[in-house]
Design a protein around this motif. Sequence first.
Motif, PDB file in Angstrom:
ATOM      1  N   ARG A  66     -11.080   5.898  -0.197  1.00  0.00           N
ATOM      2  CA  ARG A  66      -9.698   6.976  -0.049  1.00  0.00           C
ATOM      3  C   ARG A  66      -8.773   6.438   0.614  1.00  0.00           C
ATOM      4  O   ARG A  66      -7.739   6.331   0.723  1.00  0.00           O
ATOM      5  CB  ARG A  66     -10.398   8.724   0.034  1.00  0.00           C
ATOM      6  CG  ARG A  66      -9.260   9.209  -0.680  1.00  0.00           C
ATOM      7  CD  ARG A  66      -9.760  10.658   0.372  1.00  0.00           C
ATOM      8  NE  ARG A  66      -8.518  11.770  -0.197  1.00  0.00           N
ATOM      9  CZ  ARG A  66      -8.124  12.332   0.584  1.00  0.00           C
ATOM     10  NH1 ARG A  66      -9.303  13.141   1.723  1.00  0.00           N
ATOM     11  NH2 ARG A  66      -7.487  13.611   0.090  1.00  0.00           N
ATOM     12  N   SER A  70      -5.771   4.868  -0.791  1.00  0.00           N
ATOM     13  CA  SER A  70      -5.194   6.252  -1.199  1.00  0.00           C
ATOM     14  C   SER A  70      -3.386   6.200  -0.769  1.00  0.00           C
ATOM     15  O   SER A  70      -3.395   5.617  -0.154  1.00  0.00           O
ATOM     16  CB  SER A  70      -5.757   7.719  -1.091  1.00  0.00           C
ATOM     17  OG  SER A  70      -4.948   8.812  -1.708  1.00  0.00           O
ATOM     18  N   ARG A  71      -2.307   6.991  -1.837  1.00  0.00           N
ATOM     19  CA  ARG A  71      -1.300   6.774  -1.115  1.00  0.00           C
ATOM     20  C   ARG A  71      -1.252   7.877   0.196  1.00  0.00           C
ATOM     21  O   ARG A  71      -2.303   8.832  -0.082  1.00  0.00           O
ATOM     22  CB  ARG A  71      -0.075   7.967  -1.960  1.00  0.00           C
ATOM     23  CG  ARG A  71       0.380   6.814  -3.466  1.00  0.00           C
ATOM     24  CD  ARG A  71       1.240   7.210  -4.280  1.00  0.00           C
ATOM     25  NE  ARG A  71       1.559   8.566  -4.140  1.00  0.00           N
ATOM     26  CZ  ARG A  71       0.781   9.265  -5.069  1.00  0.00           C
ATOM     27  NH1 ARG A  71       0.575   9.136  -6.400  1.00  0.00           N
ATOM     28  NH2 ARG A  71       1.723  10.445  -4.682  1.00  0.00           N
ATOM     29  N   GLU A  72      -0.742   7.439   1.105  1.00  0.00           N
ATOM     30  CA  GLU A  72      -0.739   8.043   2.603  1.00  0.00           C
ATOM     31  C   GLU A  72      -0.506   9.897   2.360  1.00  0.00           C
ATOM     32  O   GLU A  72      -1.012  10.178   3.496  1.00  0.00           O
ATOM     33  CB  GLU A  72      -0.191   7.585   3.416  1.00  0.00           C
ATOM     34  CG  GLU A  72       0.681   8.105   5.208  1.00  0.00           C
ATOM     35  CD  GLU A  72       0.889   7.124   5.960  1.00  0.00           C
ATOM     36  OE1 GLU A  72      -0.052   7.222   7.077  1.00  0.00           O
ATOM     37  OE2 GLU A  72       0.859   5.597   5.718  1.00  0.00           O
ATOM     38  N   LEU A  74      -1.444  12.202   0.411  1.00  0.00           N
ATOM     39  CA  LEU A  74      -2.893  12.774  -0.159  1.00  0.00           C
ATOM     40  C   LEU A  74      -3.606  12.391   0.660  1.00  0.00           C
ATOM     41  O   LEU A  74      -4.104  13.144   0.246  1.00  0.00           O
ATOM     42  CB  LEU A  74      -2.964  12.030  -1.663  1.00  0.00           C
ATOM     43  CG  LEU A  74      -2.061  11.862  -2.618  1.00  0.00           C
ATOM     44  CD1 LEU A  74      -2.046  10.766  -3.918  1.00  0.00           C
ATOM     45  CD2 LEU A  74      -1.020  13.029  -2.931  1.00  0.00           C
ATOM     46  N   LEU A  75      -3.849  12.008   1.968  1.00  0.00           N
ATOM     47  CA  LEU A  75      -4.867  11.821   2.834  1.00  0.00           C
ATOM     48  C   LEU A  75      -5.928  13.488   2.719  1.00  0.00           C
ATOM     49  O   LEU A  75      -6.929  13.433   3.091  1.00  0.00           O
ATOM     50  CB  LEU A  75      -4.539  10.623   3.799  1.00  0.00           C
ATOM     51  CG  LEU A  75      -4.832   9.224   3.710  1.00  0.00           C
ATOM     52  CD1 LEU A  75      -4.807   8.523   4.536  1.00  0.00           C
ATOM     53  CD2 LEU A  75      -6.264   8.964   2.728  1.00  0.00           C
ATOM     54  N   ASP A 119      -7.195  12.306   7.020  1.00  0.00           N
ATOM     55  CA  ASP A 119      -8.567  12.568   6.272  1.00  0.00           C
ATOM     56  C   ASP A 119      -9.042  13.267   7.041  1.00  0.00           C
ATOM     57  O   ASP A 119      -9.895  13.045   7.959  1.00  0.00           O
ATOM     58  CB  ASP A 119      -8.954  10.527   5.551  1.00  0.00           C
ATOM     59  CG  ASP A 119      -9.556  11.880   4.641  1.00  0.00           C
ATOM     60  OD1 ASP A 119     -10.114  13.570   3.895  1.00  0.00           O
ATOM     61  OD2 ASP A 119     -11.136  11.141   3.695  1.00  0.00           O
TER      62      ASP A 119
END
Length: 399
Positions: A66, A70-72, A74-75, A119
């Motif tokens: 992730r 993942s796009r930052e 969205l973390l 995250d």
Amino acid sequence: MDEATLARFADLVVGFGANVQPEQIVAIGAEIGKEHLARALAASAYRAGAKFVDVQYFDLHVKRARVEFSREELLPFVPSWYGERILELGRQRCARIGLTGPSAPGLLDDLDPARVGKDPLPFLKESGQVVNERTTNWTAVPCPTPQWAQLVHPELDPVAAYAKLCEQIVHVCRLDEEDPIAAWTARADALVSTAARMTDIGYDALHFTGPGTDLTVGLLPTSTWMAARFETVDGITHMPNLPSEEIFTAPDPLRVDGVVRSTKPLVVGGSIIRGLEVEFRDGRAVRIDADEHADVLRGYAARDEGAARLGEVALVDGDGRIGALDTVFFDTLLDENAASHIAIGSAYQFTAGEADHPRLNQSQIHIDFMIGGPDVDVHATPRGGGDRVPVLVGGAWKI
């Protein structure tokens, strides 16, 4: 750890640490690689009369994927049902057991620390809520793994390193005592007594001094020192950390000033932060530096308004078993019970009187880091002023 010792450990955790009650639901939080202890705990819980055992595994390799892809923006997202599960455990008055210890040391080291810090998993802010509401009887315990053993004892071959780590965990959890429960009861009694004395004295501020450290931590008028033994709203006594060697309370989040140097490495989100130094001004961490991975902690400290302020201050004396081993475990549960520490992020509501609840720090995070040791002394300023008095010097209580 042989099967007999593993079963004995599980029985101590279930019967004394979490104090699982007949017909309770038991939630076990573990990581991939810790199945051996999770299964032993499940068996012990069922022997104790548990209605159901729910084991949830977190996979750090999935977290890595992730963070890497993942796009930052969205973390920071966490699915709502993660938190709802924790809250439902509280509503149904369940027992909770968490397994600590690095499962994949260094797995995230080559990733962007700023992204890692965004995250929050496996930490869930709802965990703090159920702790404050005292709706679950819970404990956290170390789970030895070969990977963790190699991190702690790199000078040994893998088999010897794992045997050494298991031996140390058996020792610090007092499983080498004929009656571990009696041994823990005596230690908990001593800690609770010390915490009560600290509360009765009622200091205005603590002062930490040592190599690279000159830090003043203000306390609230109703700061209440806690230790070792908790009780749920339904009267179930439990030991939140096994082992536990600390007394702790809530500081005044607006009155923290000075510089503090961490005395042990800190593991956050799979990254090891070494050589940590933090400067506080008017309660806020205004500078976070480290030899490695400072950006990870900076990311967590920027999470919300309270993430850069203190929610806990804890004192650890020299009578515990962990500090005497002179070993860095790279695990907060063990390392924080080897040395005095502070935590940025949320405070525990029960560590202050109701009048001061609005002043307690609130945050989505709670991250402890170790600032104490034999060469770090703690003095205190009495309420109403006056000269500083010694509290913990050379690891010995002076109150």
